[in-house]
Design a protein around this motif. Sequence first.
Motif, PDB file in Angstrom:
ATOM      1  N   ARG A  38      67.677 -22.788  11.792  1.00 29.85           N
ATOM      2  CA  ARG A  38      67.984 -23.276  10.451  1.00 29.85           C
ATOM      3  C   ARG A  38      68.896 -22.324   9.682  1.00 29.85           C
ATOM      4  N   GLY A  39      69.448 -21.333  10.387  1.00 33.19           N
ATOM      5  CA  GLY A  39      70.378 -20.401   9.756  1.00 33.19           C
ATOM      6  C   GLY A  39      69.737 -19.486   8.742  1.00 33.19           C
ATOM      7  N   LEU A  40      68.450 -19.161   8.954  1.00 34.56           N
ATOM      8  CA  LEU A  40      67.701 -18.354   8.001  1.00 34.56           C
ATOM      9  C   LEU A  40      67.088 -17.142   8.688  1.00 34.56           C
ATOM     10  N   PRO A  41      66.903 -16.039   7.963  1.00 36.49           N
ATOM     11  CA  PRO A  41      66.133 -14.921   8.507  1.00 36.49           C
ATOM     12  C   PRO A  41      64.660 -15.296   8.584  1.00 36.49           C
ATOM     13  N   ALA A  42      63.947 -14.674   9.485  1.00 37.30           N
ATOM     14  CA  ALA A  42      62.519 -14.967   9.654  1.00 37.30           C
ATOM     15  C   ALA A  42      61.687 -14.033   8.788  1.00 37.30           C
ATOM     16  N   TYR A  43      60.814 -14.625   7.974  1.00 35.44           N
ATOM     17  CA  TYR A  43      59.881 -13.873   7.138  1.00 35.44           C
ATOM     18  C   TYR A  43      58.458 -14.333   7.429  1.00 35.44           C
ATOM     19  N   VAL A  44      57.521 -13.394   7.329  1.00 35.66           N
ATOM     20  CA  VAL A  44      56.100 -13.714   7.367  1.00 35.66           C
ATOM     21  C   VAL A  44      55.485 -13.216   6.060  1.00 35.66           C
TER      22      VAL A  44
END
Length: 342
Positions: free
Chosen positions: A150-156
């Motif tokens: 989705r063209g996004l950085p991964a965050y938790v």
Amino acid sequence: MEFTVSGRLEVRITPSDVGKRVSVRRLVEGGAQRQEFTDTVGVLTSWNDDVLVITRRDGQIVRIAQRTLVAGKVVPTAPARRRGPAATYPELARVAARAWQPVVSERLGDWELRAASGFTRRANSVLPLGDPGRPLDEALAFVRRWYADRGLPAYVQTATGGEGTQEQLCAWLVDRGWEREVSAELRVGALAPVGDLDVDTERVTLSRSVDADWLGRYQRSGEVGPDVLRVLGSGPSVWFATVPGGEGAPAAIGRCVVDGRWAGFMAVEVDPARRRAGLATAVMAALARRALDEGASAAWLQVEEDNGGARALYDGMGFATHHSYHHYRAPEGDGPGDVVRE
């Protein structure tokens, strides 16, 4: 903090206490000529290779060489005295998530992956409330691919400092190179005292939708697209507050989401030139009165650690910290590096 038995310091913890809340005293190495000690309280998240890792209430991770340990004990998992409405961490996490709903989401076991074109980390991060249904490294690899697609950085998004929060997961993420970017407090309080504040609310206009003026004051929207409007309008019962400012953007704004007994306050912003005039208080009071009319009795809000002005305002209204929450970003290498606005 008492560590002694019959006047002697004792270490009363072992590796079998990993996962419990502990209090330890250790020798400060390389200090002054005389011995100096420091105390640490938090969840013991690992004890390997003669190194203890303790995650504190605010999410800070402390590594302690076993050779420096002079005392330690297990302590109660939650403070004996509660301030604010009773609530579990999972309840509040779900209530807060419903106030910032994503445009796209997917379940991974008990984890929810959320995306909304990068508008707010809260709607563009994983909310882990249990087991992902697969080993952690496999789950994190799935997360990184999902956000990369989705063209996004991964965050938790994780939480610390409350009963049932995720100190262990925080430590595991840090061990895998995930970096904590933003930390904030989720605070709770009684709703009626906010609605009863002695302040003029006649100048506050309430609406079910945002307009261009409201968005002109909102500092976090960036370029306003349809996904921004969808996230802001999401929630069981959403209200927007505006204090007109003459020409241009409003003098103050706010947003409230009513969800059963809970009323969540967010996006409370004031024109810098009009601060300290009671506008934020008027916005909060007007929204609280509307929420009370809808049957809510408890309030929550989120405030970043470095926002001293807002913290002082909420202190005065009786809000108390329930837990801290954090956003951990995946290490660079396998995904895009876009910035997500908080």
